[in-house]
Motif scaffolding. Structure first.
Motif, short mmCIF file in Angstrom:
data_model
loop_
_atom_site.label_atom_id
_atom_site.label_comp_id
_atom_site.label_asym_id
_atom_site.label_seq_id
_atom_site.Cartn_x
_atom_site.Cartn_y
_atom_site.Cartn_z
N SER A 7 -3.23 -3.79 -51.14
CA SER A 7 -4.10 -3.15 -52.14
C SER A 7 -3.27 -2.47 -53.22
O SER A 7 -3.57 -2.57 -54.41
N HIS A 8 -2.22 -1.77 -52.79
CA HIS A 8 -1.32 -1.11 -53.74
C HIS A 8 -0.64 -2.14 -54.65
O HIS A 8 -0.58 -1.97 -55.87
N ASN A 11 -12.13 0.13 -44.50
CA ASN A 11 -11.43 -1.00 -45.12
C ASN A 11 -11.37 -2.09 -44.06
O ASN A 11 -10.43 -2.18 -43.29
N PRO A 30 -10.91 -5.73 -42.54
CA PRO A 30 -10.18 -6.96 -42.85
C PRO A 30 -11.14 -8.09 -43.21
O PRO A 30 -12.16 -8.28 -42.55
N THR A 33 2.59 -8.93 -46.82
CA THR A 33 2.62 -7.53 -46.42
C THR A 33 1.96 -7.38 -45.05
O THR A 33 1.13 -8.20 -44.66
N PRO A 34 2.32 -6.33 -44.32
CA PRO A 34 1.77 -6.16 -42.98
C PRO A 34 0.38 -5.53 -42.95
O PRO A 34 -0.33 -5.67 -41.96
N THR A 35 -0.04 -4.84 -44.03
CA THR A 35 -1.32 -4.13 -43.96
C THR A 35 -2.14 -4.35 -45.23
O THR A 35 -1.60 -4.64 -46.30
N ASN A 36 -3.46 -4.16 -45.11
CA ASN A 36 -4.35 -4.22 -46.27
C ASN A 36 -4.02 -3.11 -47.26
O ASN A 36 -4.14 -3.30 -48.47
N HIS A 37 -3.63 -1.96 -46.77
CA HIS A 37 -3.30 -0.83 -47.64
C HIS A 37 -2.14 -1.19 -48.57
O HIS A 37 -2.18 -0.91 -49.77
N THR A 38 -1.11 -1.83 -48.02
CA THR A 38 0.05 -2.22 -48.82
C THR A 38 -0.33 -3.25 -49.87
O THR A 38 0.05 -3.14 -51.03
#
Length: 172
Positions: free
Chosen positions: A95-96, A141, A143, A88-93
């Motif tokens: 995490s989900h 958040n 990295p 995934t490109p982001t920590n948010h994604t």
């Protein structure tokens, strides 16, 4: 990027095409189709039908089930997990996705919270608490560090992205 080597010549050719396509994306050489540029934005790419399962609905659950078949029976097997990944490109994604995957495992959820405290502040202790309230610090958040609230279950794999204490075995 590591890819499965494939067993048959057809599988190896398919994997080579996919690897070449990923490299083209990385190098900025994949562009939208020329027919209708008006419906595309600058960073949009077209995923070839060969790399999609159009019979399935495009959702997170189907992606997880496709990537990790029989996950609840195999989630404790290192070999099974080492052969699969969702990038995934982001920590948010991620995490989900991690939350959705952990939810499929039976067992009690254990929640761990970070201890957020600002240090080396030139003012008084009350000024420090006012300047950096815990709610503000919890919103970060960063990295390489876990989020403020980390939910785990017994048997869930945790990967350390930073060596915390090698003498205690807390290293990647």
């Amino acid at each position: 990027m590591r890819l499965n080597q494939g067993i048959t010549a057809e599988e190896r050719e398919s994997l080579k095409l996919f690897a070449d396509w990923v490299l083209k994306i990385e190098n900025g050489k994949v562009s939208p189709p020329v027919e209708d540029l008006s419906s595309y934005e600058e960073d949009d790419i077209v995923i070839l039908n060969d790399f999609c399962d159009t019979a399935l609905e495009n959702n997170v659950v189907n992606m997880i089930n496709w990537t990790y078949p029989n996950f609840t029976e195999n989630f404790k097997c290192p070999k099974y997990l080492s052969e699969r990944a969702i990038l995934t490109p982001t920590n948010h994604t991620i995490s989900h996705l991690n939350s959705a995957i952990v939810d499929t495992i039976l067992g009690e959820v254990h929640t761990y919270y970070s201890v957020d405290k600002a240090e080396d502040f030139g003012g008084t202790a009350s000024d420090l608490d006012f300047a950096f309230p815990p709610e503000y610090l919890h919103s970060f958040n960063i990295p390489g560090l876990p989020p403020h609230e980390l939910k785990l279950k017994v048997g869930v794999v945790v990967m350390l992205m930073r060596n915390l204490n090698q003498t205690l075995g807390l290293c990647n």
